[in-house]
Structure formats: structure tokens, C-alpha cells
Write a protein that holds these residues in place. Structure first.
Motif, PDB file in Angstrom:
ATOM      1  N   TRP A 116       0.764  -1.223   0.041  1.00 40.35           N
ATOM      2  CA  TRP A 116       0.151  -0.003  -0.127  1.00 40.35           C
ATOM      3  C   TRP A 116       0.615   1.320  -0.065  1.00 40.35           C
ATOM      4  CZ3 TRP A 116      -5.425   1.300   1.341  1.00 40.35           C
ATOM      5  CH2 TRP A 116      -6.336   0.247   1.216  1.00 40.35           C
ATOM      6  N   ALA A 117       1.803   1.100   0.890  1.00 44.75           N
ATOM      7  CA  ALA A 117       3.021   2.532   0.807  1.00 44.75           C
ATOM      8  C   ALA A 117       3.469   2.694  -0.597  1.00 44.75           C
ATOM      9  CB  ALA A 117       3.955   2.295   1.967  1.00 44.75           C
ATOM     10  N   ALA A 118       4.112   1.543  -1.183  1.00 43.25           N
ATOM     11  CA  ALA A 118       4.491   1.669  -2.508  1.00 43.25           C
ATOM     12  C   ALA A 118       3.609   2.348  -3.804  1.00 43.25           C
ATOM     13  CB  ALA A 118       5.164   0.306  -3.019  1.00 43.25           C
ATOM     14  N   ALA A 119       2.223   1.751  -3.520  1.00 46.05           N
ATOM     15  CA  ALA A 119       1.390   2.276  -4.499  1.00 46.05           C
ATOM     16  C   ALA A 119       0.919   3.594  -4.421  1.00 46.05           C
ATOM     17  CB  ALA A 119       0.390   1.118  -4.452  1.00 46.05           C
ATOM     18  N   TRP A 120       0.227   3.978  -3.046  1.00 46.32           N
ATOM     19  CA  TRP A 120      -0.753   5.109  -2.914  1.00 46.32           C
ATOM     20  C   TRP A 120       0.175   6.073  -1.781  1.00 46.32           C
ATOM     21  CZ3 TRP A 120      -5.093   1.524  -2.413  1.00 46.32           C
ATOM     22  CH2 TRP A 120      -5.810   1.256  -3.692  1.00 46.32           C
ATOM     23  N   GLY A 121       1.311   5.762  -1.398  1.00 48.96           N
ATOM     24  CA  GLY A 121       2.018   6.768  -0.541  1.00 48.96           C
ATOM     25  C   GLY A 121       1.938   6.601   1.069  1.00 48.96           C
ATOM     26  N   ARG A 122       2.188   7.702   1.839  1.00 55.91           N
ATOM     27  CA  ARG A 122       2.758   7.545   3.185  1.00 55.91           C
ATOM     28  C   ARG A 122       1.358   7.363   3.947  1.00 55.91           C
ATOM     29  NH1 ARG A 122       5.058  12.365   1.843  1.00 55.91           N
ATOM     30  NH2 ARG A 122       3.690  14.357   2.336  1.00 55.91           N
ATOM     31  N   ARG A 123       0.255   8.159   3.381  1.00 52.58           N
ATOM     32  CA  ARG A 123      -0.891   8.249   4.227  1.00 52.58           C
ATOM     33  C   ARG A 123      -1.670   6.726   3.941  1.00 52.58           C
ATOM     34  NH1 ARG A 123      -3.660  13.950   2.463  1.00 52.58           N
ATOM     35  NH2 ARG A 123      -1.937  15.229   3.478  1.00 52.58           N
ATOM     36  N   SER A 124      -1.594   6.320   2.908  1.00 53.34           N
ATOM     37  CA  SER A 124      -2.093   4.877   2.803  1.00 53.34           C
ATOM     38  C   SER A 124      -1.443   3.820   3.492  1.00 53.34           C
ATOM     39  CB  SER A 124      -2.383   4.706   1.142  1.00 53.34           C
ATOM     40  OG  SER A 124      -3.202   5.451   0.636  1.00 53.34           O
ATOM     41  N   GLY A 125      -0.033   3.890   3.511  1.00 52.05           N
ATOM     42  CA  GLY A 125       0.841   3.054   3.997  1.00 52.05           C
ATOM     43  C   GLY A 125       0.429   2.830   5.492  1.00 52.05           C
ATOM     44  N   ALA A 126       0.318   4.306   6.228  1.00 47.33           N
ATOM     45  CA  ALA A 126      -0.115   4.334   7.677  1.00 47.33           C
ATOM     46  C   ALA A 126      -1.450   3.588   7.839  1.00 47.33           C
ATOM     47  CB  ALA A 126      -0.010   5.670   8.020  1.00 47.33           C
ATOM     48  N   VAL A 127      -2.306   4.102   6.990  1.00 50.97           N
ATOM     49  CA  VAL A 127      -3.733   3.543   7.264  1.00 50.97           C
ATOM     50  C   VAL A 127      -3.756   1.891   7.155  1.00 50.97           C
ATOM     51  CG1 VAL A 127      -6.142   3.369   6.094  1.00 50.97           C
ATOM     52  CG2 VAL A 127      -4.848   5.660   6.364  1.00 50.97           C
ATOM     53  N   ALA A 128      -3.171   1.292   6.122  1.00 49.51           N
ATOM     54  CA  ALA A 128      -2.977  -0.134   6.149  1.00 49.51           C
ATOM     55  C   ALA A 128      -2.632  -0.612   7.335  1.00 49.51           C
ATOM     56  CB  ALA A 128      -2.253  -0.460   4.642  1.00 49.51           C
ATOM     57  N   GLY A 129      -1.441  -0.149   7.864  1.00 51.62           N
ATOM     58  CA  GLY A 129      -0.650  -0.512   8.971  1.00 51.62           C
ATOM     59  C   GLY A 129      -1.748  -0.604  10.239  1.00 51.62           C
ATOM     60  N   ALA A 130      -2.475   0.539  10.237  1.00 53.81           N
ATOM     61  CA  ALA A 130      -3.488   0.555  11.222  1.00 53.81           C
ATOM     62  C   ALA A 130      -4.727  -0.410  11.142  1.00 53.81           C
ATOM     63  CB  ALA A 130      -4.104   2.026  11.315  1.00 53.81           C
ATOM     64  N   VAL A 131      -4.899  -0.655  10.112  1.00 47.45           N
ATOM     65  CA  VAL A 131      -6.121  -1.801   9.791  1.00 47.45           C
ATOM     66  C   VAL A 131      -5.344  -3.192  10.302  1.00 47.45           C
ATOM     67  CG1 VAL A 131      -7.238  -2.935   8.194  1.00 47.45           C
ATOM     68  CG2 VAL A 131      -7.255  -0.802   7.880  1.00 47.45           C
TER      69      VAL A 131
END
Length: 386
Positions: A116-131
Motif C-alpha cells: 500500500w505504501a509503494a502504490a499510494w504513498g505514506r498516508r495509505s501505508g499508515a492507514v493499512a498499518g493501522a487496519v
């Protein structure tokens, strides 16, 4: 959030991160295998634990192949995150021990977060990590030191990886643009050398021999000299123009006409326009100047005035020639002479601008060309904000 289409524009760093993530995910599977092996006698459901590891191995292979073939498409990313959440939930049952603390799938959970971080950036990476971390808290005993540590690590991993990818994307784009500019400059310099060795030498010869012969040949020599001067200015401006982020400074394009009979007045600061708009407007100006040289006596003075009010750019071409009779332009167009109608008015009309021609016998001619700034408006806004 970085647009999903950034895969095409940043294939370098995303491809490298995808390959690194593939290696990481397979290596990370060793964590539950190792811990499960050490605690094998304590596992409540050892067969289900082995089956879960096999399923995780199969999905890891399937996900990496999906990303390799299709890139980071949304369907793959959402599916990967959903499977990771399901794996966390299943591990709390399949990897349960008689101590009541299930074996964790550990670092393997970060694979989807990194994607997710590679595809859509830091915000999406952090959201995926939180999920993924939230799933761990829900299915692995709530909030305690282990799940809190996982939450911090997963969120920071997603944010940091996304940030590094974004920096890499920007760096790659700048390097690509620098390489393109360098190649363009080298090509211009090569063309400049060729023009200097051929066309400019011939124009200089025509000017010199025309002056020696006199009469009509002298007039031809004077015109050749003017064209030589304009061509030299063109070479200089094209080879050493200031970078304006894909725009052109209209002053450099119009300024090439400056000479013994042409005076150019322009703002002290750049007048940036989209490259094609600037070229077309400069071509219309050149056509107006050529009309003066073609239809007015030798020595006719020409004044070029460039004005920029932020919303639009206006170039005025005025001469002190004999002027024109009323209706002369309409008659010329009817005769098929479309220099003004097409070369000037047609160009400006296609740019969304307006053209006004004011002339009277004995009073010279004035041509006003006004073009809206359009996508170059940012430059005008910047100047107004000074």
C-alpha cells in the motif's frame, strides 16, 4: 495520497520496492514457522497451524505474481489487505497454544502494508498499518504490550516506506527531466553549429555583396542582414533560455527582433507562457514585423511593446510607415493574401485571444495581440503576489 496511476511514472523505484517486498514476505514466513516449531508441543491445533502456514505461503506467491503481472492495481491491494486481516484472525485460533497466547505471524503482516505504501504513498501505508494492527488487537487479546508494539511498528513502517517512495518518485522525475533538458540542449547546440556554418555564412555573404553592388541588391543585402541578426538571436535564446517549468519567457522570443530599426520594450521580470502559446504568439509577432519589412520603405521604425497584467499578455507592434487605406486588409483577404488574416489573427484566435489593427494613411500601423494567460496563470499570480 499518491494517485494510483503513479506506477507508470515511477516504475523504477516501485519495481525495486516490489521486488524487495517479495523477498521480505517469503523470508518473513520464517517467523511463524520458527516460533511454531519451537512451540510445536504447546500448539493446541498443530495440523491447522501447518495448514495456515501453507496457505500463507500460497497467498504470498499469488500476491507477488499478481503485483508483478498487473502492477499495484486497487483490486490486488484491497484483496491483499483483506487476506492479511483474515490471516491475523486465523492465527489467533490455528496458532493457539496451551498457555493461552497464540503464536503471531509477525513481520509477514507488514507485506501488505508495504504494498500500500509503494502504490499510494505514506498516508495509505499508515492507514493499512493501522487496519492490520487493529485486527491484531481484536483477535489477539486486546490492547497489551505486544499488540501496541505491533501497531507502532506497522503504522511507522507504512508511513516511512510511503514517504521514501514519494521522495524516490520526485527524484526520478527530476532526473528524467534533467536528462531530457540536457539532450535538448545538446541537439540545439549541434543545430546552432550547423546553422552557423551554413545559413549564417550565406546571409552574411549576401549582405556584404549586396552593399557592394548597390541599388536593389543593397536592399536585399539589408534584408539578409536583418534575417541573419534575427537568426543569431534565435539560436542564442533557444540554446540558453531560462528553465520555467515547461513554460517559455515571451521576452526572449520577442526580444530577438531588436535591432537598428526595431525597438523592444518588455517587463523587467519574466513573462512566462505555456510553451506552445508562447511560440504561436511569437510567430504572430514575427509575421507582423515581416509585414513591415516587406511593405514599408527601408528604414521604417518598429516598436514592440510587451505587457503582462497577470490575466493576459499583450504584444503591440507599431511602425511609422505609410499606413493603410481603410478596408485594405479586407481587400487583401478577398484577393487571397492572408498574411494578417491567418498568420496573425488566425494564430491569436486559436489561442483564445483577440487582435486589433489600427492604421491610417500617413500615420503608420499598430497591431495589438492579446492572449489570455490560461495555464500560465500561475506565473501571473506569482507576480501579483510580490
Amino acid at each position: 495520497m499518491v494517485a494510483g496511476g503513479c506506477e507508470n511514472s515511477s516504475v523504477g523505484i516501485q519495481t525495486q520496492l516490489r521486488r524487495a517486498n517479495t523477498v521480505f514476505r517469503f523470508v518473513a514466513l520464517g517467523y511463524p514457522v520458527l516460533l511454531g516449531g519451537l512451540a510445536f508441543d504447546a500448539l493446541v491445533r498443530p495440523l491447522w497451524a501447518a495448514l495456515l502456514v501453507v496457505v500463507l505461503l500460497g497467498w504470498t506467491w499469488a500476491a507477488t505474481e499478481w503485483y508483478r503481472r498487473r502492477g499495484y492495481e486497487p483490486k490486488a491491494l484491497y484483496t491483499d489487505l483483506a487476506v492479511t486481516v483474515c490471516a491475523v484472525a486465523a492465527s489467533s485460533w490455528a496458532l493457539a497454544t496451551d498457555t493461552g497466547v497464540p503464536v503471531s505471524v509477525g513481520p509477514w503482516m507488514a507485506g501488505a502494508v508495504l504494498a500500500w505504501a509503494a502504490a499510494w504513498g505514506r498516508r495509505s501505508g499508515a492507514v493499512a498499518g493501522a487496519v492490520v494492527a487493529a485486527a491484531g488487537m481484536v483477535f489477539r487479546g486486546g490492547v497489551h504490550s505486544s499488540t501496541v508494539n505491533e501497531t507502532v511498528l506497522l503504522v511507522l513502517t507504512g508511513f516511512a516506506a510511503g514517504h521514501l517512495v514519494r521522495l524516490g518518485v520526485v527524484a526520478e522525475q527530476r532526473m528524467r527531466e534533467a536528462a531530457e533538458r540536457s539532450a535538448t540542449v545538446r541537439e540545439r547546440e549541434r543545430l546552432a553549429r550547423d546553422i552557423h556554418d551554413s545559413v549564417l555564412q550565406v546571409l552574411a555573404l549576401v549582405q556584404r555583396r549586396g552593399a557592394e553592388i548597390g541599388g536593389e541588391a543593397a536592399e536585399l543585402g539589408r534584408l539578409a542582414g536583418g534575417q541573419e541578426e534575427a537568426l543569431r538571436a534565435l539560436i542564442r535564446s533557444e540554446s540558453y533560455r531560462d528553465p520555467l517549468g515547461g513554460q517559455r519567457d515571451l521576452r526572449s522570443l520577442v526580444g530577438r527582433h531588436a535591432g537598428a530599426t526595431v525597438t523592444v520594450a518588455a517587463p523587467a521580470t519574466p513573462v512566462p507562457l505555456p510553451a506552445e502559446t508562447a511560440r504561436q504568439l511569437a510567430a504572430a509577432v514575427a509575421s507582423a514585423v515581416d509585414n513591415v519589412r516587406e511593405h514599408c520603405p527601408a528604414g521604417t521604425k518598429v516598436w514592440l511593446l510587451v505587457e503582462d497584467d497577470g490575466e493576459a499578455v499583450q504584444v503591440t507592434v507599431r511602425d511609422d510607415g505609410p499606413g493603410m487605406e481603410p478596408g485594405r486588409l479586407a481587400a487583401a483577404a478577398a484577393e487571397g493574401r492572408l498574411g494578417v488574416a491567418q498568420s496573425i489573427e488566425g494564430r491569436i484566435r486559436e489561442l483564445g485571444g483577440t487582435t486589433a489593427v489600427v492604421s491610417a494613411p500617413g500615420e503608420g500601423t499598430e497591431v495589438e495581440m492579446r492572449v489570455p494567460r490560461g495555464e500560465g496563470g500561475a506565473g501571473g499570480d506569482a507576480r501579483r503576489g510580490r
